[in-house]
Design a protein around this motif. Structure first.
Motif, PDB file in Angstrom:
ATOM      1  N   ASN A 140      -7.581  -6.699   1.723  1.00 37.47           N
ATOM      2  CA  ASN A 140      -6.462  -7.260   2.703  1.00 37.47           C
ATOM      3  C   ASN A 140      -6.821  -7.485   4.019  1.00 37.47           C
ATOM      4  O   ASN A 140      -6.062  -8.007   4.877  1.00 37.47           O
ATOM      5  N   ASN A 141      -8.042  -7.255   4.537  1.00 39.56           N
ATOM      6  CA  ASN A 141      -8.479  -7.275   5.845  1.00 39.56           C
ATOM      7  C   ASN A 141      -7.544  -6.705   6.840  1.00 39.56           C
ATOM      8  O   ASN A 141      -7.254  -7.122   7.843  1.00 39.56           O
ATOM      9  N   CYS A 142      -7.381  -5.360   6.494  1.00 44.61           N
ATOM     10  CA  CYS A 142      -6.543  -4.636   7.536  1.00 44.61           C
ATOM     11  C   CYS A 142      -6.926  -3.183   7.249  1.00 44.61           C
ATOM     12  O   CYS A 142      -7.869  -2.824   6.527  1.00 44.61           O
ATOM     13  N   LYS A 143      -6.842  -2.291   8.407  1.00 49.16           N
ATOM     14  CA  LYS A 143      -6.971  -0.940   8.423  1.00 49.16           C
ATOM     15  C   LYS A 143      -5.879  -0.133   8.042  1.00 49.16           C
ATOM     16  O   LYS A 143      -4.622  -0.297   8.537  1.00 49.16           O
ATOM     17  N   VAL A 144      -5.965   1.041   7.427  1.00 47.74           N
ATOM     18  CA  VAL A 144      -4.869   1.912   7.036  1.00 47.74           C
ATOM     19  C   VAL A 144      -5.367   3.192   7.435  1.00 47.74           C
ATOM     20  O   VAL A 144      -6.546   3.610   6.816  1.00 47.74           O
ATOM     21  N   ASN A 145      -4.405   4.408   7.861  1.00 44.05           N
ATOM     22  CA  ASN A 145      -4.889   5.658   7.944  1.00 44.05           C
ATOM     23  C   ASN A 145      -3.593   6.378   7.355  1.00 44.05           C
ATOM     24  O   ASN A 145      -2.412   6.127   7.327  1.00 44.05           O
ATOM     25  N   LEU A 146      -4.333   7.415   6.362  1.00 46.35           N
ATOM     26  CA  LEU A 146      -3.330   8.214   5.847  1.00 46.35           C
ATOM     27  C   LEU A 146      -3.115   9.564   6.386  1.00 46.35           C
ATOM     28  O   LEU A 146      -3.969  10.412   6.489  1.00 46.35           O
ATOM     29  N   LEU A 187      -7.240   3.788  -1.098  1.00 49.26           N
ATOM     30  CA  LEU A 187      -6.581   3.034   0.223  1.00 49.26           C
ATOM     31  C   LEU A 187      -7.051   2.332   1.113  1.00 49.26           C
ATOM     32  O   LEU A 187      -6.938   1.095   1.241  1.00 49.26           O
ATOM     33  N   ASN A 188      -8.692   2.828   1.352  1.00 45.42           N
ATOM     34  CA  ASN A 188      -9.303   1.797   2.348  1.00 45.42           C
ATOM     35  C   ASN A 188      -9.787   0.671   1.524  1.00 45.42           C
ATOM     36  O   ASN A 188     -10.171  -0.569   2.153  1.00 45.42           O
ATOM     37  N   ALA A 189     -10.109   0.938   0.422  1.00 45.66           N
ATOM     38  CA  ALA A 189     -10.753  -0.255  -0.611  1.00 45.66           C
ATOM     39  C   ALA A 189      -9.673  -1.437  -0.583  1.00 45.66           C
ATOM     40  O   ALA A 189     -10.126  -2.511  -0.492  1.00 45.66           O
ATOM     41  N   VAL A 190      -8.491  -0.732  -0.885  1.00 47.75           N
ATOM     42  CA  VAL A 190      -7.480  -2.149  -1.025  1.00 47.75           C
ATOM     43  C   VAL A 190      -7.178  -2.526   0.544  1.00 47.75           C
ATOM     44  O   VAL A 190      -6.914  -3.787   0.620  1.00 47.75           O
ATOM     45  N   ALA A 191      -7.319  -1.847   1.287  1.00 43.58           N
ATOM     46  CA  ALA A 191      -6.930  -2.520   2.747  1.00 43.58           C
ATOM     47  C   ALA A 191      -8.012  -3.370   3.058  1.00 43.58           C
ATOM     48  O   ALA A 191      -8.016  -4.322   3.767  1.00 43.58           O
ATOM     49  N   ALA A 192      -9.214  -2.949   2.769  1.00 45.78           N
ATOM     50  CA  ALA A 192     -10.408  -4.027   3.007  1.00 45.78           C
ATOM     51  C   ALA A 192     -10.217  -5.264   2.383  1.00 45.78           C
ATOM     52  O   ALA A 192     -10.646  -6.366   2.837  1.00 45.78           O
ATOM     53  N   MET A 217       0.667  -1.171  -0.190  1.00 45.79           N
ATOM     54  CA  MET A 217       0.136   0.023   0.173  1.00 45.79           C
ATOM     55  C   MET A 217       0.809   1.314   0.040  1.00 45.79           C
ATOM     56  O   MET A 217       0.565   2.426  -0.624  1.00 45.79           O
ATOM     57  N   LYS A 218       2.035   1.220   0.515  1.00 50.65           N
ATOM     58  CA  LYS A 218       3.018   2.170   0.652  1.00 50.65           C
ATOM     59  C   LYS A 218       3.271   2.520  -0.678  1.00 50.65           C
ATOM     60  O   LYS A 218       3.332   3.954  -1.161  1.00 50.65           O
ATOM     61  N   GLU A 219       3.522   1.617  -1.618  1.00 49.30           N
ATOM     62  CA  GLU A 219       3.955   1.965  -3.185  1.00 49.30           C
ATOM     63  C   GLU A 219       2.621   2.628  -3.804  1.00 49.30           C
ATOM     64  O   GLU A 219       2.806   3.210  -4.772  1.00 49.30           O
ATOM     65  N   LEU A 220       1.482   2.038  -3.400  1.00 52.69           N
ATOM     66  CA  LEU A 220       0.310   2.832  -3.995  1.00 52.69           C
ATOM     67  C   LEU A 220       0.248   4.127  -3.746  1.00 52.69           C
ATOM     68  O   LEU A 220       0.034   5.008  -4.746  1.00 52.69           O
ATOM     69  N   VAL A 221       0.404   4.350  -2.640  1.00 55.47           N
ATOM     70  CA  VAL A 221       0.409   5.913  -2.055  1.00 55.47           C
ATOM     71  C   VAL A 221       1.408   6.769  -2.853  1.00 55.47           C
ATOM     72  O   VAL A 221       1.305   7.920  -3.232  1.00 55.47           O
ATOM     73  N   ARG A 222       2.629   6.357  -2.980  1.00 59.76           N
ATOM     74  CA  ARG A 222       3.650   6.897  -3.535  1.00 59.76           C
ATOM     75  C   ARG A 222       3.417   7.101  -4.978  1.00 59.76           C
ATOM     76  O   ARG A 222       3.463   8.169  -5.640  1.00 59.76           O
ATOM     77  N   LEU A 223       2.810   6.237  -5.922  1.00 59.84           N
ATOM     78  CA  LEU A 223       2.514   6.151  -6.955  1.00 59.84           C
ATOM     79  C   LEU A 223       1.510   7.175  -7.482  1.00 59.84           C
ATOM     80  O   LEU A 223       1.533   7.940  -8.583  1.00 59.84           O
ATOM     81  N   LEU A 224       0.438   7.188  -6.604  1.00 64.73           N
ATOM     82  CA  LEU A 224      -0.606   8.391  -6.776  1.00 64.73           C
ATOM     83  C   LEU A 224      -0.262   9.577  -6.702  1.00 64.73           C
ATOM     84  O   LEU A 224      -0.539  10.353  -7.226  1.00 64.73           O
ATOM     85  N   ALA A 232      -4.061  -0.719  13.204  1.00 67.78           N
ATOM     86  CA  ALA A 232      -3.989  -0.162  11.848  1.00 67.78           C
ATOM     87  C   ALA A 232      -2.562   0.080  11.528  1.00 67.78           C
ATOM     88  O   ALA A 232      -1.730   0.383  12.371  1.00 67.78           O
ATOM     89  N   THR A 233      -2.299   0.298  10.205  1.00 64.81           N
ATOM     90  CA  THR A 233      -1.298   1.008   9.568  1.00 64.81           C
ATOM     91  C   THR A 233      -1.417   2.292   9.471  1.00 64.81           C
ATOM     92  O   THR A 233      -2.283   2.817   8.716  1.00 64.81           O
ATOM     93  N   LEU A 234      -0.296   3.108   9.665  1.00 69.33           N
ATOM     94  CA  LEU A 234      -0.276   4.631   9.480  1.00 69.33           C
ATOM     95  C   LEU A 234       0.593   5.038   8.085  1.00 69.33           C
ATOM     96  O   LEU A 234       1.688   4.386   8.452  1.00 69.33           O
ATOM     97  N   LEU A 235       0.417   5.613   7.366  1.00 71.68           N
ATOM     98  CA  LEU A 235       1.065   5.907   6.110  1.00 71.68           C
ATOM     99  C   LEU A 235       1.218   7.437   6.442  1.00 71.68           C
ATOM    100  O   LEU A 235       0.320   8.042   6.288  1.00 71.68           O
ATOM    101  N   GLU A 236       2.592   7.867   6.248  1.00 71.51           N
ATOM    102  CA  GLU A 236       2.597   9.274   6.292  1.00 71.51           C
ATOM    103  C   GLU A 236       3.254   9.835   5.008  1.00 71.51           C
ATOM    104  O   GLU A 236       4.488   9.321   4.578  1.00 71.51           O
ATOM    105  N   LEU A 237       2.649  10.701   4.224  1.00 72.26           N
ATOM    106  CA  LEU A 237       2.913  11.111   2.871  1.00 72.26           C
ATOM    107  C   LEU A 237       3.636  12.511   3.073  1.00 72.26           C
ATOM    108  O   LEU A 237       2.895  13.487   3.859  1.00 72.26           O
TER     109      LEU A 237
END
Length: 76
Positions: free
Chosen positions: A66-72, A59-64, A1-8, A29-34
């Motif tokens: 993978n059965n995890c939670k992500v905060n950006l 990001l939340n659609a991808v996380a769902a 998911m880190k790479e997805l955020v970087r690409l976007l 949850a996983t925290l992503l800092e951009l």
């Protein structure tokens, strides 16, 4: 998911080399800092936060799947 955020983010900004994404895994949850260049911050956030909200939705659609939670967090 880190790479997805970087690409976007790299596709949105004028200075794609300045895009940094830091991933911190927690218990719940996983925290992503951009981080982007200061002049590109408005491009990533968008008018009334619409672009940031769209990135979080993707990001939340991808996380769902993978059965995890992500905060950006978008950091200055």
């Amino acid at each position: 998911m880190k790479e997805l955020v970087r690409l976007l983010a790299q596709q949105l900004v004028n200075n794609p080399d300045a895009v940094e994404v830091k991933e911190t895994r927690g218990d719940a949850a996983t925290l992503l800092e951009l981080r982007v260049a200061k002049e590109d911050l408005g491009r990533v956030i968008g008018k009334q936060g619409r672009t940031a909200k769209s990135i979080r939705t993707i990001l939340n659609a991808v996380a769902a799947r993978n059965n995890c939670k992500v905060n950006l967090e978008i950091v200055e």
